[in-house]
Enzyme design. Structure first.
Site, PDB file in Angstrom:
ATOM      1  N   PHE A  72      70.468  29.255   3.342  1.00 59.76           N
ATOM      2  CA  PHE A  72      70.232  28.388   4.295  1.00 59.76           C
ATOM      3  C   PHE A  72      69.136  28.883   5.258  1.00 59.76           C
ATOM      4  O   PHE A  72      69.033  28.198   6.405  1.00 59.76           O
ATOM      5  CB  PHE A  72      71.433  28.114   5.089  1.00 59.76           C
ATOM      6  CG  PHE A  72      72.241  29.364   6.017  1.00 59.76           C
ATOM      7  CD1 PHE A  72      72.076  29.552   7.249  1.00 59.76           C
ATOM      8  CD2 PHE A  72      72.937  30.353   5.239  1.00 59.76           C
ATOM      9  CE1 PHE A  72      72.380  30.679   7.918  1.00 59.76           C
ATOM     10  CE2 PHE A  72      73.482  31.510   5.608  1.00 59.76           C
ATOM     11  CZ  PHE A  72      73.176  31.616   7.259  1.00 59.76           C
ATOM     12  N   LEU A  99      60.970  33.345  21.079  1.00 58.58           N
ATOM     13  CA  LEU A  99      61.970  33.625  20.328  1.00 58.58           C
ATOM     14  C   LEU A  99      63.217  34.198  20.888  1.00 58.58           C
ATOM     15  O   LEU A  99      64.399  33.584  20.866  1.00 58.58           O
ATOM     16  CB  LEU A  99      61.668  34.682  19.286  1.00 58.58           C
ATOM     17  CG  LEU A  99      62.761  34.961  18.381  1.00 58.58           C
ATOM     18  CD1 LEU A  99      63.230  33.740  17.494  1.00 58.58           C
ATOM     19  CD2 LEU A  99      62.195  36.005  17.239  1.00 58.58           C
ATOM     20  N   ARG A 100      63.165  35.233  22.051  1.00 52.43           N
ATOM     21  CA  ARG A 100      64.374  35.676  22.826  1.00 52.43           C
ATOM     22  C   ARG A 100      64.933  34.420  23.459  1.00 52.43           C
ATOM     23  O   ARG A 100      66.029  34.373  23.587  1.00 52.43           O
ATOM     24  CB  ARG A 100      63.656  36.699  23.882  1.00 52.43           C
ATOM     25  CG  ARG A 100      64.647  37.096  24.748  1.00 52.43           C
ATOM     26  CD  ARG A 100      64.581  38.560  25.262  1.00 52.43           C
ATOM     27  NE  ARG A 100      64.406  39.670  24.541  1.00 52.43           N
ATOM     28  CZ  ARG A 100      65.369  40.071  23.909  1.00 52.43           C
ATOM     29  NH1 ARG A 100      66.609  40.058  24.391  1.00 52.43           N
ATOM     30  NH2 ARG A 100      65.267  41.454  23.229  1.00 52.43           N
ATOM     31  N   VAL A 128      58.093  29.944  15.764  1.00 56.29           N
ATOM     32  CA  VAL A 128      57.633  30.022  16.871  1.00 56.29           C
ATOM     33  C   VAL A 128      56.011  30.004  16.333  1.00 56.29           C
ATOM     34  O   VAL A 128      55.640  30.480  15.429  1.00 56.29           O
ATOM     35  CB  VAL A 128      57.479  31.311  17.576  1.00 56.29           C
ATOM     36  CG1 VAL A 128      56.667  31.193  18.982  1.00 56.29           C
ATOM     37  CG2 VAL A 128      58.912  31.465  18.373  1.00 56.29           C
ATOM     38  N   TYR A 138      66.247  40.667  14.111  1.00 53.71           N
ATOM     39  CA  TYR A 138      67.555  40.046  14.758  1.00 53.71           C
ATOM     40  C   TYR A 138      68.409  41.116  15.170  1.00 53.71           C
ATOM     41  O   TYR A 138      69.474  40.546  15.926  1.00 53.71           O
ATOM     42  CB  TYR A 138      68.306  39.198  13.812  1.00 53.71           C
ATOM     43  CG  TYR A 138      67.355  37.950  13.485  1.00 53.71           C
ATOM     44  CD1 TYR A 138      67.073  36.924  14.443  1.00 53.71           C
ATOM     45  CD2 TYR A 138      66.580  37.667  12.240  1.00 53.71           C
ATOM     46  CE1 TYR A 138      66.575  35.669  14.116  1.00 53.71           C
ATOM     47  CE2 TYR A 138      65.679  36.811  12.171  1.00 53.71           C
ATOM     48  CZ  TYR A 138      65.759  35.768  12.948  1.00 53.71           C
ATOM     49  OH  TYR A 138      65.004  34.677  12.968  1.00 53.71           O
ATOM     50  N   ARG A 168      54.617  36.618  20.913  1.00 57.41           N
ATOM     51  CA  ARG A 168      54.804  37.812  21.699  1.00 57.41           C
ATOM     52  C   ARG A 168      54.596  37.298  23.151  1.00 57.41           C
ATOM     53  O   ARG A 168      54.300  37.927  24.185  1.00 57.41           O
ATOM     54  CB  ARG A 168      53.585  38.580  21.483  1.00 57.41           C
ATOM     55  CG  ARG A 168      53.349  39.161  20.023  1.00 57.41           C
ATOM     56  CD  ARG A 168      54.560  39.944  19.542  1.00 57.41           C
ATOM     57  NE  ARG A 168      54.220  40.348  18.167  1.00 57.41           N
ATOM     58  CZ  ARG A 168      54.512  39.656  17.103  1.00 57.41           C
ATOM     59  NH1 ARG A 168      55.227  38.301  17.177  1.00 57.41           N
ATOM     60  NH2 ARG A 168      54.211  40.166  15.796  1.00 57.41           N
TER      61      ARG A 168
END
Length: 409
Positions: A409, A102-103, A92, A131, A98
């Site tokens: 990866f 991401l969510r 991000v 995560y 914030r």
């Protein structure tokens, strides 16, 4: 306009590369981007604001080896495997942190995986605190070791005449099949496509960290690759051998490869992040203290998606008939009945009262056998009214050998 999430298109790739480089503190060159996207590009989703990309997440396709069911007749059969997406390139913009981007990216991916009935998703995490809230659990342990080669050797010397040092061209021809053989034996191990192998053999100088190009030690049943960082203190050698890729497909290959490494007189230290937690190497050495574990880190993370398919795909060490409730804030709770044992597994939705209850991330942590169910129960991350039932399921989920994904990866 607000934040929008959409699948990426080819025209987004240069901006994706720029954003990822900023997020991880790297200056990705045109060559870096060509290597990343021309050989085997991930499938991306992006977050945009006013037309600009401010967040990204991608995934690769892998076949992942899962635990099997050894029997007296076949104590070490080829293990089953499972097709899964491997989440990668998650970043991000530093100016948009914030804000829930991401969510939203993670939720978009999970919705796609659920719609496609993926059994699970996997990732490797740059930070340990991100995560779990998306249902991923640390499923394996990555071990870093350092060996002072001058202090030890093999306790019982072996015939290592079959080990060869191959050129990159010759190694490219034989390593994929050796890796496939190793992968079938190790839970968590990931497949590599031909395009993936092509990328590994590019071996660009800017990615060597000041070390040599790769050398390849190859045995008919396994291999390892390594780099050398040359160093001298006056007349004393201080060179370091760093293992890059490690796939010993048999006990004889394992011992012969290590005997060859330990005989390299112009190396003082051998280091690796590929030696698994249950690797027999310390017991092969004349001095087991010469091998020092310098770090233990989370390796592969696993996120259950379609729980019945996931649980039915692996083998179990003893018979169980148990109802499990998996708590999942994103995809919804699920209750399933698992009937499994050395002869196979069946798992289907159930409506009865659960014997064991645990969050999705906790199931991800125990699925490959890298962590014990009883340990998670002691931490309050799994619940069972009957301690005997929990103990039996704990043993059923145990795996041998320990999981190791082996492919970054």
């Amino acid at each position: 306009m607000g934040i929008e999430i959409r699948p990426a298109v080819p025209e987004d790739l240069s901006e994706i590369g720029r954003l990822d480089g900023i997020a991880f503190g790297e200056q990705l060159s045109v060559q870096d981007l060509a290597d990343a996207f021309d050989v085997e590009p991930p499938r991306f989703v992006v977050a945009t604001e006013d037309g600009s990309i401010v967040g990204v997440a991608g995934d690769f396709r892998f076949d992942m080896t899962v635990p099997g069911s050894p029997t007296a007749a076949h104590p070490a059969p080829a293990l089953p495997s499972l097709g899964v997406p491997g989440v990668t390139w998650v970043s991000v913009s530093p100016t948009r942190r914030r804000r829930g981007i991401l969510r939203r990216l993670m939720e978009f991916q999970l919705a796609e995986y659920a719609a496609a009935a993926e059994p699970a998703a996997i990732l490797t995490a740059s930070q340990g605190g991100i995560y779990r809230r998306f249902g991923y659990g640390p499923a394996a342990v990555t071990r870093a070791v350092s060996i002072d080669r001058r202090l030890t050797g093999l306790l019982t010397p072996v015939d290592d005449s079959a080990v060869q040092v191959l050129s990159a061209d010759r190694a490219r021809a034989v390593l994929p099949s050796l890796h496939r053989n190793w992968r079938k034996q190790v839970p968590g191990a990931l497949s590599r496509s031909e395009a993936w192998w092509d990328r590994l053999f590019l071996d660009r100088e800017q990615h060597r960290g000041g070390r040599s190009a790769k050398f390849y030690l190859v045995h008919p049943e396994g291999y390892l690759s390594y780099r050398i960082r040359n160093g001298w203190n006056g007349g004393d050698v201080e060179s370091v051998c760093s293992i890059v890729d490690y796939a010993p497909g048999s006990a004889s290959a394992h011992a012969a490869l290590w005997q060859t490494l330990l005989a390299m007189d112009l190396v003082s230290v051998i280091e690796s992040e590929q030696v698994s937690i249950d690797d027999p190497l310390p017991f092969l050495l004349t001095d087991h203290r010469a091998l020092k574990t310098t770090a233990l880190r989370d390796g592969l993370w696993l996120r259950p998606v379609t729980v019945p398919a996931l649980l039915a795909a692996r083998g179990y060490g003893l018979d169980v008939d148990v109802v499990i409730r998996v708590l999942d804030d994103q995809l919804g709770d699920s209750t399933v009945r698992l009937q499994a044992g050395p002869g196979g597994a069946m798992c289907e939705p159930a409506s009865s009262v659960a014997d064991i209850e645990l969050p999705a991330a906790a199931l991800g942590s125990v699925y490959l056998g890298g962590h014990r169910l009883r340990t998670l129960a002691q931490a309050g991350l799994a619940r069972a009214d009957d301690p005997a039932s929990l103990a039996r399921v704990d043993l059923a989920f145990a795996a041998d050998p320990a999981p190791r994904h082996g492919t970054g990866f």
